[in-house]
Design an enzyme around this catalytic site. Structure first.
Site, PDB file in Angstrom:
ATOM      1  CG  PHE A 177     -15.682  14.312 -27.520  1.00  8.36           C
ATOM      2  CD1 PHE A 177     -16.030  14.831 -26.452  1.00  8.36           C
ATOM      3  CD2 PHE A 177     -14.502  12.699 -26.853  1.00  8.36           C
ATOM      4  CE1 PHE A 177     -14.558  15.120 -25.565  1.00  8.36           C
ATOM      5  CE2 PHE A 177     -13.484  12.718 -25.847  1.00  8.36           C
ATOM      6  CZ  PHE A 177     -13.284  13.978 -25.176  1.00  8.36           C
ATOM      7  NE  ARG A 192     -11.479  14.014 -30.692  1.00  6.27           N
ATOM      8  CZ  ARG A 192     -11.270  14.123 -29.462  1.00  6.27           C
ATOM      9  NH1 ARG A 192     -10.119  13.856 -28.161  1.00  6.27           N
ATOM     10  NH2 ARG A 192     -11.895  13.913 -28.542  1.00  6.27           N
ATOM     11  CG  ASP A 232      -0.943  17.262 -22.116  1.00  8.16           C
ATOM     12  OD1 ASP A 232      -0.270  16.801 -21.975  1.00  8.16           O
ATOM     13  OD2 ASP A 232      -2.190  17.724 -22.248  1.00  8.16           O
ATOM     14  CG  PHE A 267      -6.787  17.669 -25.085  1.00  5.46           C
ATOM     15  CD1 PHE A 267      -6.678  16.506 -25.884  1.00  5.46           C
ATOM     16  CD2 PHE A 267      -7.133  17.137 -23.887  1.00  5.46           C
ATOM     17  CE1 PHE A 267      -7.030  15.808 -26.251  1.00  5.46           C
ATOM     18  CE2 PHE A 267      -6.969  15.547 -24.562  1.00  5.46           C
ATOM     19  CZ  PHE A 267      -7.430  15.094 -25.773  1.00  5.46           C
ATOM     20  CB  THR A 268     -11.251  17.346 -24.338  1.00  4.63           C
ATOM     21  OG1 THR A 268     -10.057  15.884 -24.693  1.00  4.63           O
ATOM     22  CG2 THR A 268     -12.218  16.936 -26.133  1.00  4.63           C
ATOM     23  CE1 TYR A 319      -3.578   2.104   0.265  1.00  3.32           C
ATOM     24  CE2 TYR A 319      -2.756   3.351   2.224  1.00  3.32           C
ATOM     25  CZ  TYR A 319      -3.599   3.438   0.441  1.00  3.32           C
ATOM     26  OH  TYR A 319      -4.884   4.287   0.330  1.00  3.32           O
ATOM     27  CE  LYS A 353      -3.187  10.030 -24.721  1.00  7.19           C
ATOM     28  NZ  LYS A 353      -3.863   9.970 -22.933  1.00  7.19           N
TER      29      LYS A 353
HETATM   30  N1  PM9 Z   1      -6.584  11.925 -25.124  1.00  9.27           N
HETATM   31  C1  PM9 Z   1      -6.540  10.353 -26.891  1.00  9.27           C
HETATM   32  O1  PM9 Z   1      -7.651  10.046 -27.314  1.00  9.27           O
HETATM   33  C2  PM9 Z   1      -7.310   9.739 -25.146  1.00  9.27           C
HETATM   34  C3  PM9 Z   1      -9.037  10.360 -24.358  1.00  9.27           C
HETATM   35  S1  PM9 Z   1      -9.574  11.397 -25.661  1.00  9.27           S
HETATM   36  C4  PM9 Z   1     -10.400  13.082 -24.614  1.00  9.27           C
HETATM   37  O2  PM9 Z   1      -5.762  11.291 -27.492  1.00  9.27           O
HETATM   38  C5  PM9 Z   1      -3.676  14.955 -24.097  1.00  9.27           C
HETATM   39  C6  PM9 Z   1      -2.923  15.906 -25.252  1.00  9.27           C
HETATM   40  C7  PM9 Z   1      -3.917  14.198 -23.758  1.00  9.27           C
HETATM   41  C8  PM9 Z   1      -5.289  13.771 -23.768  1.00  9.27           C
HETATM   42  C9  PM9 Z   1      -5.713  12.049 -23.855  1.00  9.27           C
HETATM   43  C10 PM9 Z   1      -5.177  13.640 -21.710  1.00  9.27           C
HETATM   44  C11 PM9 Z   1      -5.725  12.888 -21.056  1.00  9.27           C
HETATM   45  C12 PM9 Z   1      -4.192  14.882 -21.417  1.00  9.27           C
HETATM   46  N2  PM9 Z   1      -3.468  15.614 -22.747  1.00  9.27           N
HETATM   47  O3  PM9 Z   1      -6.372  10.208 -21.110  1.00  9.27           O
HETATM   48  O4  PM9 Z   1      -6.393  10.967 -18.628  1.00  9.27           O
HETATM   49  O5  PM9 Z   1      -4.069  13.966 -25.752  1.00  9.27           O
HETATM   50  O6  PM9 Z   1      -4.820  10.074 -19.738  1.00  9.27           O
HETATM   51  O7  PM9 Z   1      -5.239  11.850 -20.704  1.00  9.27           O
HETATM   52  C13 PM9 Z   1      -6.798  10.975 -25.311  1.00  9.27           C
HETATM   53  P1  PM9 Z   1      -5.652  10.529 -20.162  1.00  9.27           P
END
Ligand code: PM9
Length: 457
Positions: A449, A382, A215, A124-125, A72, A258
């Protein structure tokens, strides 16, 4: 003629998706409310929905899973991950999170207060969501060219320093807690930021007491572009470039899904000790102990190994050039795409692909649905659907870029898969006139979305 690097890996395990007939795919997308997020993964022959968490891990990463220390508190895998982030990215402090948005939540809670402004090189979303949820207003300070799919520039993700200065003059530096710099810029098509621009942006922000948080979700892809496109970097290693990039920032949020080459994980990193103490306080509320932050010990081990593997030149060269291969094939056939091809996929220009549809008829959502019907290839909208609504007026944001993203998972597909994808898109392009637009039949209030449903207009 341009050549493309062969896969720098051997395939040891495979996954066998269903290969549906066209009739079955028509039924599947209808059941999914014409939203590719709602399709079953096993019904997608080639799944280009996202490069997030869809990476194929290496034998060493899988071996690392067996070394998980699931205590833990005080897991040795956390010690490994923390040391790796410090060594490869150069920050003094690291706080683990379950994925990127966990880090965005903590950063936004610490830095934003009602009435403040957070500039960024395109929204970004999830990032904008957390900023707005904490009372901030997002301002786009990317260069204008990033919003035009046809302009071919080596560093189309750069910050426009004049726009940044104008924002400082308008609202006052004291109302701008930080600038969020995405490296690369996802919604612009995976476009990179140059080292020179990072350096200049940091200098401007420092002059005004504004912090810079990256980011850094796709930072290795950005480093590859710097190596091949920016003067003075051809002989530097990817690791050296990554370290220099991070030296022009105060901290970063990371989605390990990623460029961390794993299926889950993330972190928030920074150089300021007071901020680190605050982040450690918040991480226990939202994610878990500061020695796991929502990840298992085995996840953290695989993540630490993935960060190192991603900086190997032969890996990142193949990864980015495979995207270029798909883009080059489509462009040669006259299919409208965002130029130049970025680091994580190819973006179709849906307005030019379906010029008979208005933006209200959701050309990108429609195109993504029809590409699935045509080929079993899953892609992601997108455009206006992803952009959501203005938090004050409630009106739809109408981004200039209305795109369908063909996102290539890392180390998963071969050039033959790219050929099939390109052929299907070229065929659809020839028959595009008969495609009818879509409308919302269910619109969720936040990040719509993901769960929205659609039907034909
Ligand atoms: N990106 C993508 O498919 C997964 C979710 S779609 C909203 O591109 C950036 C530049 C991203 C991103 C996720 C996140 C969030 C932050 N910044 O999905 O929470 O491309 O690990 O990261 C998606 P997490």
């Amino acid at each position: 003629m341009k050549t493309y690097p062969a896969e720098p890996f051997r395939i040891k395990m495979v996954e066998m998706p269903n290969i549906l007939t066209k009739e079955e795919r028509i039924e599947a997308i209808k059941t999914a409310g014409y939203n590719t997020f709602q399709l079953k993964s096993e019904d997608c022959y080639i799944d280009l929905l996202t490069d997030s968490g869809t990476n194929a891990m290496s034998d060493r990463q899988w071996a690392g899973l067996m070394m998980g220390d699931e205590a833990y508190a005080g897991s040795r895998n956390w010690a490994h991950l923390e040391a790796t982030v410090k060594e490869y990215y150069g920050y003094k402090y690291v706080v683990p999170t379950h994925q990127g948005r966990g880090a965005e939540n903590i950063l936004s809670q610490i830095m934003c207060k009602p009435g403040c402004y957070v500039p960024g090189n395109m929204y970004f979303t999830t990032t904008r969501f957390h900023q707005e949820a904490n009372g901030a207003t997002f301002r786009d300070v990317i260069i204008d060219e990033a919003h035009d799919s046809e302009i071919d520039l080596p560093f189309k993700g750069n910050v426009d320093l004049k726009k940044m200065q104008a924002l400082i003059d308008e609202v006052g530096a004291e109302n701008i807690p930080y600038l969020c710099l995405a490296i690369t810029v996802n919604l612009a098509g995976g476009q990179p930021v140059s080292m020179a621009n990072m350096r200049e942006t940091y200098a401007l922000c420092q002059k005004h007491g504004i912090k810079v948080f990256y980011d850094c979700t796709r930072c290795v892809e950005n480093a590859y572009f710097i190596k091949i496109r920016e003067e003075g970097y051809a002989d530097k290693t990817i690791k050296e470039i990554v370290l220099e990039m991070f030296s022009y920032s105060d901290g970063a949020t990371m989605s390990g899904k990623k460029d961390g080459l794993v299926n889950i994980g993330g972190f928030l990193a920074m150089n300021d000790e007071d901020m680190y103490i605050k982040a450690r306080e918040l991480v226990v509320v939202y994610e878990g102990m500061p020695s796991y932050g929502g990840m298992t010990g085995r996840d953290m081990e695989a993540f630490a190994i993935g960060i190192k593997e991603a900086c190997r030149f032969e890996y990142i060269q193949h990864r980015v050039e495979q995207c270029a291969y798909l883009g080059d094939k489509l462009e040669a056939a006259g299919v409208p795409i965002v130029r130049p091809v970025g680091g994580h996929g190819v973006f179709l220009d849906a307005r030019k692909f379906l010029p008979h549809l208005t933006q209200e008829q959701l050309p990108a959502q429609t195109l993504a649905a029809h590409l699935y019907i045509e080929s079993g290839v899953r892609s992601m909208e997108r455009g206006m659907v992803s952009a959501g609504r203005d938090k004050i007026t409630g009106e739809n944001h109408k981004p200039k870029l209305e795109t369908v993203r063909l996102t290539i998972p890392r180390r998963v597909y071969t050039y033959a898969h790219m050929d099939i994808t390109a052929d299907a898109i070229i065929n659809l392009y020839k028959n595009r006139d008969s495609i009818r637009g879509l409308k919302f039949v269910y619109e969720p209030p936040m990040l719509r979305f993901f769960n929205a449903r659609f039907d034909y207009c």
